[in-house]
Design a protein around this motif. Structure first.
Motif, mmCIF file in Angstrom:
data_model
loop_
_atom_site.group_PDB
_atom_site.id
_atom_site.type_symbol
_atom_site.label_atom_id
_atom_site.label_comp_id
_atom_site.label_asym_id
_atom_site.label_seq_id
_atom_site.Cartn_x
_atom_site.Cartn_y
_atom_site.Cartn_z
ATOM 1 N N VAL A 1 28.073 15.574 6.981
ATOM 2 C CA VAL A 1 27.477 16.598 6.122
ATOM 3 C C VAL A 1 27.189 16.030 4.732
ATOM 4 N N ASN A 2 28.119 15.228 4.204
ATOM 5 C CA ASN A 2 27.897 14.630 2.887
ATOM 6 C C ASN A 2 26.674 13.711 2.895
ATOM 7 N N ASP B 1 20.942 12.774 1.419
ATOM 8 C CA ASP B 1 19.535 12.580 1.773
ATOM 9 C C ASP B 1 18.676 13.737 1.251
ATOM 10 N N LEU B 2 19.233 14.937 1.307
ATOM 11 C CA LEU B 2 18.509 16.097 0.774
ATOM 12 C C LEU B 2 18.282 15.958 -0.729
ATOM 13 N N GLY C 1 14.193 20.450 7.272
ATOM 14 C CA GLY C 1 14.945 19.668 8.250
ATOM 15 C C GLY C 1 16.334 19.296 7.756
ATOM 16 N N PHE C 2 16.425 18.939 6.478
ATOM 17 C CA PHE C 2 17.737 18.620 5.909
ATOM 18 C C PHE C 2 18.636 19.860 5.892
ATOM 19 N N ILE D 1 22.277 20.304 7.756
ATOM 20 C CA ILE D 1 23.512 20.701 7.065
ATOM 21 C C ILE D 1 24.129 21.908 7.759
ATOM 22 N N GLU D 2 23.288 22.871 8.116
ATOM 23 C CA GLU D 2 23.796 24.054 8.814
ATOM 24 C C GLU D 2 24.382 23.686 10.171
ATOM 25 N N LEU D 3 23.759 22.753 10.881
ATOM 26 C CA LEU D 3 24.284 22.325 12.172
ATOM 27 C C LEU D 3 25.638 21.640 12.011
#
Length: 475
Positions: free
Chosen positions: A238-239, A244-245, A315-316, A320-322
């Motif tokens: 997640v980090n 990347d986001l 997409g980012f 993150i949600e996934l």
């Protein structure tokens, strides 16, 4: 050589070496809980701007995974079993008063959170040196205590345990330590070059090693697993996605306008009209002012105006949600606790969404409830009360329920199944054991039958120091 023949200093040496061996793993868990994560991948030639984004990319979800179940766990009462003759148990046992004296209503929470974080935690029960009839209960982190068991999976109490004040970073640095066994508490210095040094010892009078382990998830080999360690790879993922986001948001989240085939305009000397040059001998270009109040006009017909679209960020956000959903599923945490996506859920829908968490909390209560009962068993030994191995602790009900539906169901149990009404009081959400006790006193005080019985007893009772005989009253 059996464990009983090992000297206290040798046990202290073994325990301290085990603490050192396990320190790297436990310190990593503690570091992640405090938000000090391994940074996301960045190129070796990354600028300070990239490094700043890497620091901002840390999104620490791990404390929430521990707090969520621990906030649903609170020992709220204690009940002894009936006596050997069927006598009713004492309303407030001496060991429960010791619990209150030690302020364990508040101090139990750090024990629960340490057990969930690292996989195990400990509590010690010792006599107060100033008052040997008063037990002192203290929670201890597994980073500071090592316990030795003959059967790590089945034994309720260890053979011995070593508690240290701290684990020094450097070799050869001494630290204060206390060794507990079935008879004594030994005060030592450990970690020095010459081995452990005995300072003092005193009998504790418990008859067993006064250290209780809280292990909510233990297997048949005695291995313990906490909530945090399995989630670290997902947390790192997640980090990385958040980093990347941030990079895409910082450098590519806006449109870039381009112009091709346009000859630049140079700065000129206002007097001579000659082109001005910079220190490197290059002509000074007049920058194009492109904003909402201007039009761009080119004299050359071959000039082309265009733009580069921004990088889509959806997409980012989906990644993150996934990742957070994976974390929620593996830790049995309701997804809306992490995502905040909850829209007008009814009580039934909310209960269904939290069913996995409720099952996990029930499992933790079964394990740690036995540990707290053992702590109170040791407290009974200290205060001189008869220990009750069949006593049980009572957990506060923290499930999400509709109060109206709960009261309706309890009322039907009373009217349709003839369940005593007082037996249902403790099942009302938010009601504590003290509330139930107070209600019982109020009911007894307001019971007209009891008041009439007291009045009749007062009317027929003889006056003090008077005997009623056949011939009359005799003082």
């Amino acid at each position: 050589m059996t464990d009983t023949t090992v000297s206290p200093t040798k046990r202290a040496e073994i325990g301290f070496s085990r603490l050192r061996a396990d320190r790297e793993r436990l310190d990593r868990i503690d570091r992640y809980m405090c938000g000090e994560h391994d940074g996301p991948y960045i190129p070796r030639s990354a600028t300070e701007e990239y490094k700043l984004l890497a620091k901002r990319a840390i999104s620490n979800w791990l404390p929430l995974l521990v707090k969520t179940p621990s906030q649903a766990m609170a020992v709220d009462g204690y009940r002894r079993s009936a006596g050997p003759n069927g006598d009713a148990p004492e309303e407030t046992p001496a060991e429960w008063r010791a619990w209150q004296d030690n302020r364990m209503d508040a101090r139990q929470t750090p024990v629960h959170r340490a057990a969930l974080t690292y996989g195990q935690a400990f509590a010690t029960v010792l006599r107060d040196p100033a008052n040997p009839a008063r037990p002192v209960i203290r929670g201890v982190s597994p980073r500071l205590l090592y316990a030795s068991y003959e059967d790590p999976a089945a034994d309720a109490l260890p053979l011995w345990a070593l508690q240290v004040e701290t684990v020094p970073d450097a070799e050869g640095v001494e630290a204060r330590a206390w060794l507990y066994d079935a008879t004594h508490v030994y005060d030592l210095l450990v970690g020095g070059k010459g081995g452990p040094k005995m300072l003092a010892s005193r009998p504790h009078g418990m008859g067993v090693c006064p250290v209780v382990r809280f292990a909510p998830d233990i297997d048949l080999e005695g291995r313990v697993t906490g909530v945090v360690e399995p989630m670290i790879p997902i947390q790192d993922r997640v980090n990385q996605t958040v980093f990347d986001l941030l990079v895409s948001q910082t450098f590519g989240s806006f449109k870039v306008r381009t112009i091709s085939g346009l000859a630049p305009e140079f700065r000129r000397d206002p007097e001579t009209g000659e082109i001005l040059y910079d220190a490197n001998g290059r002509p000074q270009v007049i920058p194009i002012q492109a904003d909402a109040s201007r039009f761009l006009v080119a004299p050359d017909a071959d000039t082309k105006f265009s733009q580069l679209d921004e990088t889509p960020l959806s997409g980012f956000l989906d990644a993150i949600e996934l990742g957070t959903k994976h974390m929620a599923a593996l830790s049995q945490t309701p997804p809306h606790y992490l995502l905040g996506a909850m829209v007008n859920l009814s009580a039934e829908a909310l209960a269904a969404a939290e069913s996995a968490l409720s099952r996990a909390v029930d499992e933790y209560k079964h394990s740690m409830g036995e540990s707290w009962e053992l702590v109170l068993f040791l407290c009974a030994t200290v205060v001189g009360a008869e220990p009750d191995p069949r006593a049980e602790v009572l957990w506060k009900d923290a499930e999400s329920r509709s109060l109206a539906q709960t009261v309706d169901a309890l009322g039907k149990a009373v009217t349709m199944l003839n369940v005593p009404a007082r037996a249902m009081w403790s099942r009302i959400p938010g009601v504590t054991a003290r509330d139930v006790e107070e209600w019982a006193q109020i009911q007894e005080a307001d019971d007209p039958g009891l008041r009439m019985a007291d009045a009749m007893a007062s009317a027929v009772a003889p006056a003090p120091h008077t005997e009623r005989l056949a011939g009359g009253d005799v003082e």
